[in-house]
Design a protein around this motif. Sequence first.
Motif, PDB file in Angstrom:
ATOM      1  N   LEU A  16      56.595 136.604   6.851  1.00 24.00           N
ATOM      2  CA  LEU A  16      56.497 137.575   8.394  1.00 24.00           C
ATOM      3  C   LEU A  16      56.917 138.917   7.644  1.00 24.00           C
ATOM      4  O   LEU A  16      56.690 139.472   8.027  1.00 24.00           O
ATOM      5  CB  LEU A  16      57.534 136.338   9.331  1.00 24.00           C
ATOM      6  CG  LEU A  16      57.633 137.413  10.617  1.00 24.00           C
ATOM      7  CD1 LEU A  16      56.296 137.675  11.004  1.00 24.00           C
ATOM      8  CD2 LEU A  16      58.334 136.453  11.476  1.00 24.00           C
ATOM      9  N   VAL A  17      58.521 138.733   7.108  1.00 25.00           N
ATOM     10  CA  VAL A  17      59.241 140.102   7.375  1.00 25.00           C
ATOM     11  C   VAL A  17      59.006 140.899   6.165  1.00 25.00           C
ATOM     12  O   VAL A  17      58.017 142.207   6.513  1.00 25.00           O
ATOM     13  CB  VAL A  17      60.630 140.091   6.332  1.00 25.00           C
ATOM     14  CG1 VAL A  17      61.272 141.431   6.280  1.00 25.00           C
ATOM     15  CG2 VAL A  17      61.592 139.426   8.089  1.00 25.00           C
ATOM     16  N   LEU A  18      58.225 140.437   4.536  1.00 21.36           N
ATOM     17  CA  LEU A  18      57.317 141.159   4.130  1.00 21.36           C
ATOM     18  C   LEU A  18      56.121 141.794   4.383  1.00 21.36           C
ATOM     19  O   LEU A  18      55.582 142.643   4.934  1.00 21.36           O
ATOM     20  CB  LEU A  18      57.246 140.190   3.134  1.00 21.36           C
ATOM     21  CG  LEU A  18      57.855 140.085   1.873  1.00 21.36           C
ATOM     22  CD1 LEU A  18      57.453 138.673   0.704  1.00 21.36           C
ATOM     23  CD2 LEU A  18      58.412 141.580   1.246  1.00 21.36           C
ATOM     24  N   VAL A  19      54.507 140.880   5.219  1.00 23.32           N
ATOM     25  CA  VAL A  19      53.632 141.700   5.649  1.00 23.32           C
ATOM     26  C   VAL A  19      54.182 142.238   7.082  1.00 23.32           C
ATOM     27  O   VAL A  19      53.488 143.092   6.798  1.00 23.32           O
ATOM     28  CB  VAL A  19      52.989 140.391   6.666  1.00 23.32           C
ATOM     29  CG1 VAL A  19      51.746 140.415   7.199  1.00 23.32           C
ATOM     30  CG2 VAL A  19      52.680 139.065   5.464  1.00 23.32           C
ATOM     31  N   HIS A  20      55.355 142.212   8.023  1.00 21.75           N
ATOM     32  CA  HIS A  20      55.724 143.245   8.710  1.00 21.75           C
ATOM     33  C   HIS A  20      55.625 144.813   8.613  1.00 21.75           C
ATOM     34  O   HIS A  20      55.999 145.953   8.850  1.00 21.75           O
ATOM     35  CB  HIS A  20      56.760 142.683   9.156  1.00 21.75           C
ATOM     36  CG  HIS A  20      56.410 142.181  10.647  1.00 21.75           C
ATOM     37  ND1 HIS A  20      55.832 142.942  11.783  1.00 21.75           N
ATOM     38  CD2 HIS A  20      56.989 140.963  11.204  1.00 21.75           C
ATOM     39  CE1 HIS A  20      55.384 142.110  12.956  1.00 21.75           C
ATOM     40  NE2 HIS A  20      56.488 140.575  12.477  1.00 21.75           N
ATOM     41  N   GLU A  21      56.267 144.260   7.331  1.00 24.01           N
ATOM     42  CA  GLU A  21      57.764 145.982   6.352  1.00 24.01           C
ATOM     43  C   GLU A  21      55.926 146.620   6.379  1.00 24.01           C
ATOM     44  O   GLU A  21      56.247 147.487   5.640  1.00 24.01           O
ATOM     45  CB  GLU A  21      58.324 145.564   5.710  1.00 24.01           C
ATOM     46  CG  GLU A  21      59.273 145.361   6.541  1.00 24.01           C
ATOM     47  CD  GLU A  21      60.957 145.066   5.339  1.00 24.01           C
ATOM     48  OE1 GLU A  21      60.954 144.819   4.323  1.00 24.01           O
ATOM     49  OE2 GLU A  21      62.074 144.919   5.795  1.00 24.01           O
ATOM     50  N   TRP A  27      46.270 143.053   4.562  1.00 22.76           N
ATOM     51  CA  TRP A  27      47.456 141.846   4.204  1.00 22.76           C
ATOM     52  C   TRP A  27      48.126 140.852   5.474  1.00 22.76           C
ATOM     53  O   TRP A  27      48.121 139.820   5.315  1.00 22.76           O
ATOM     54  CB  TRP A  27      48.356 142.234   3.761  1.00 22.76           C
ATOM     55  CG  TRP A  27      49.670 141.387   3.106  1.00 22.76           C
ATOM     56  CD1 TRP A  27      49.115 140.772   2.120  1.00 22.76           C
ATOM     57  CD2 TRP A  27      50.767 141.811   2.675  1.00 22.76           C
ATOM     58  NE1 TRP A  27      50.208 139.859   1.229  1.00 22.76           N
ATOM     59  CE2 TRP A  27      50.947 140.395   2.267  1.00 22.76           C
ATOM     60  CE3 TRP A  27      51.997 142.985   2.175  1.00 22.76           C
ATOM     61  CZ2 TRP A  27      52.576 140.530   1.150  1.00 22.76           C
ATOM     62  CZ3 TRP A  27      52.854 142.898   1.763  1.00 22.76           C
ATOM     63  CH2 TRP A  27      53.326 141.364   1.242  1.00 22.76           C
ATOM     64  N   ALA A  28      47.918 142.018   6.709  1.00 16.93           N
ATOM     65  CA  ALA A  28      48.409 140.263   8.137  1.00 16.93           C
ATOM     66  C   ALA A  28      47.395 140.047   8.196  1.00 16.93           C
ATOM     67  O   ALA A  28      47.520 138.456   8.863  1.00 16.93           O
ATOM     68  CB  ALA A  28      48.778 141.918   8.858  1.00 16.93           C
ATOM     69  N   THR A  29      45.756 140.617   7.846  1.00 19.42           N
ATOM     70  CA  THR A  29      44.852 139.602   8.481  1.00 19.42           C
ATOM     71  C   THR A  29      44.634 138.702   7.469  1.00 19.42           C
ATOM     72  O   THR A  29      44.994 137.283   7.927  1.00 19.42           O
ATOM     73  CB  THR A  29      43.686 140.310   8.477  1.00 19.42           C
ATOM     74  OG1 THR A  29      43.861 141.656   9.260  1.00 19.42           O
ATOM     75  CG2 THR A  29      42.650 139.426   8.995  1.00 19.42           C
ATOM     76  N   THR A  30      44.968 138.807   6.610  1.00 20.96           N
ATOM     77  CA  THR A  30      45.192 137.506   5.555  1.00 20.96           C
ATOM     78  C   THR A  30      46.070 136.329   5.586  1.00 20.96           C
ATOM     79  O   THR A  30      46.253 135.087   5.509  1.00 20.96           O
ATOM     80  CB  THR A  30      45.248 137.877   3.510  1.00 20.96           C
ATOM     81  OG1 THR A  30      43.969 138.959   3.998  1.00 20.96           O
ATOM     82  CG2 THR A  30      45.037 136.642   2.871  1.00 20.96           C
ATOM     83  N   PHE A  56      50.152 143.240  16.563  1.00 23.96           N
ATOM     84  CA  PHE A  56      51.489 142.383  15.077  1.00 23.96           C
ATOM     85  C   PHE A  56      52.000 143.426  14.636  1.00 23.96           C
ATOM     86  O   PHE A  56      53.059 143.743  14.450  1.00 23.96           O
ATOM     87  CB  PHE A  56      50.857 141.357  14.182  1.00 23.96           C
ATOM     88  CG  PHE A  56      51.808 140.926  13.218  1.00 23.96           C
ATOM     89  CD1 PHE A  56      52.110 139.718  13.773  1.00 23.96           C
ATOM     90  CD2 PHE A  56      50.985 141.105  12.197  1.00 23.96           C
ATOM     91  CE1 PHE A  56      53.525 139.127  12.518  1.00 23.96           C
ATOM     92  CE2 PHE A  56      51.498 140.794  10.732  1.00 23.96           C
ATOM     93  CZ  PHE A  56      53.110 139.201  11.155  1.00 23.96           C
ATOM     94  N   LEU A  57      51.426 144.114  13.874  1.00 26.00           N
ATOM     95  CA  LEU A  57      51.671 145.484  12.931  1.00 26.00           C
ATOM     96  C   LEU A  57      52.067 146.296  13.366  1.00 26.00           C
ATOM     97  O   LEU A  57      53.415 147.494  13.715  1.00 26.00           O
ATOM     98  CB  LEU A  57      50.337 146.003  12.357  1.00 26.00           C
ATOM     99  CG  LEU A  57      50.000 145.368  10.952  1.00 26.00           C
ATOM    100  CD1 LEU A  57      49.058 145.467  10.318  1.00 26.00           C
ATOM    101  CD2 LEU A  57      51.155 144.701   9.782  1.00 26.00           C
ATOM    102  N   GLY A  64      60.821 145.424  15.915  1.00 27.79           N
ATOM    103  CA  GLY A  64      61.141 144.301  14.290  1.00 27.79           C
ATOM    104  C   GLY A  64      60.569 143.257  13.978  1.00 27.79           C
ATOM    105  O   GLY A  64      59.409 143.046  15.201  1.00 27.79           O
ATOM    106  N   PRO A  65      60.484 143.176  13.518  1.00 26.17           N
ATOM    107  CA  PRO A  65      60.186 141.266  13.018  1.00 26.17           C
ATOM    108  C   PRO A  65      60.510 140.630  13.958  1.00 26.17           C
ATOM    109  O   PRO A  65      61.254 140.591  14.181  1.00 26.17           O
ATOM    110  CB  PRO A  65      60.368 141.316  11.639  1.00 26.17           C
ATOM    111  CG  PRO A  65      61.459 142.161  11.105  1.00 26.17           C
ATOM    112  CD  PRO A  65      60.970 143.189  11.846  1.00 26.17           C
ATOM    113  N   ARG A  66      59.320 139.099  14.365  1.00 24.48           N
ATOM    114  CA  ARG A  66      59.607 138.445  15.453  1.00 24.48           C
ATOM    115  C   ARG A  66      59.850 137.651  14.537  1.00 24.48           C
ATOM    116  O   ARG A  66      60.585 137.462  13.527  1.00 24.48           O
ATOM    117  CB  ARG A  66      58.285 137.737  16.019  1.00 24.48           C
ATOM    118  CG  ARG A  66      57.755 138.521  16.625  1.00 24.48           C
ATOM    119  CD  ARG A  66      56.588 138.455  17.692  1.00 24.48           C
ATOM    120  NE  ARG A  66      55.847 139.216  18.460  1.00 24.48           N
ATOM    121  CZ  ARG A  66      55.060 139.443  19.642  1.00 24.48           C
ATOM    122  NH1 ARG A  66      54.417 137.871  18.614  1.00 24.48           N
ATOM    123  NH2 ARG A  66      54.881 139.741  20.433  1.00 24.48           N
ATOM    124  N   ALA A  67      60.707 136.943  14.874  1.00 22.99           N
ATOM    125  CA  ALA A  67      61.429 135.425  14.529  1.00 22.99           C
ATOM    126  C   ALA A  67      59.977 135.094  14.378  1.00 22.99           C
ATOM    127  O   ALA A  67      59.088 134.124  15.016  1.00 22.99           O
ATOM    128  CB  ALA A  67      62.284 134.781  15.426  1.00 22.99           C
TER     129      ALA A  67
END
Length: 99
Positions: A16-21, A27-30, A56-57, A64-67
Motif C-alpha cells: 500500500l505504501v509503495l503504490v501510494h508513494e 501500477w495502482a490500477t493493477t 486513491f492516488l 498519506g497512505p491509509r491503513a
Amino acid sequence: CIKWPTLTAPLNSEGLVLVHESGNARWATTWLTQVIESRDGLVQDDAKFQRFVSFFLSSAHEEGPRAWDDLLEVLRSKRWIVWRDYGLGEATGGPNDAG
C-alpha cells in the motif's frame, strides 16, 4: 524493443505504501485489482473503479497512505465490486457446481 520489468508490490500494508508513494496510476490500477481479486472480489464497473484509483492516488499525497485495514473496509463497501462470499460464486457456477 526494451521490455521493462513489471512493477510488483506485496498485497499488504507495505505494498500500500509503495503504490501510494509511486503516484503511478497504471501500477495502482493493477495492484488494487490484485488486492480485490485476492479477496475473491470482482470489479463490475470499470469507470467507477478508475475514479476510485484517481481518488486513491490523490489522497495519498494529501493525507498519506491509509491503513491496510481501512483500505479493505473501503473496498468492501463499494457496490461496484461483487464479493464471492456474498453469492457471486453460486450465481456464476464455481468449481463445486457439478450440477
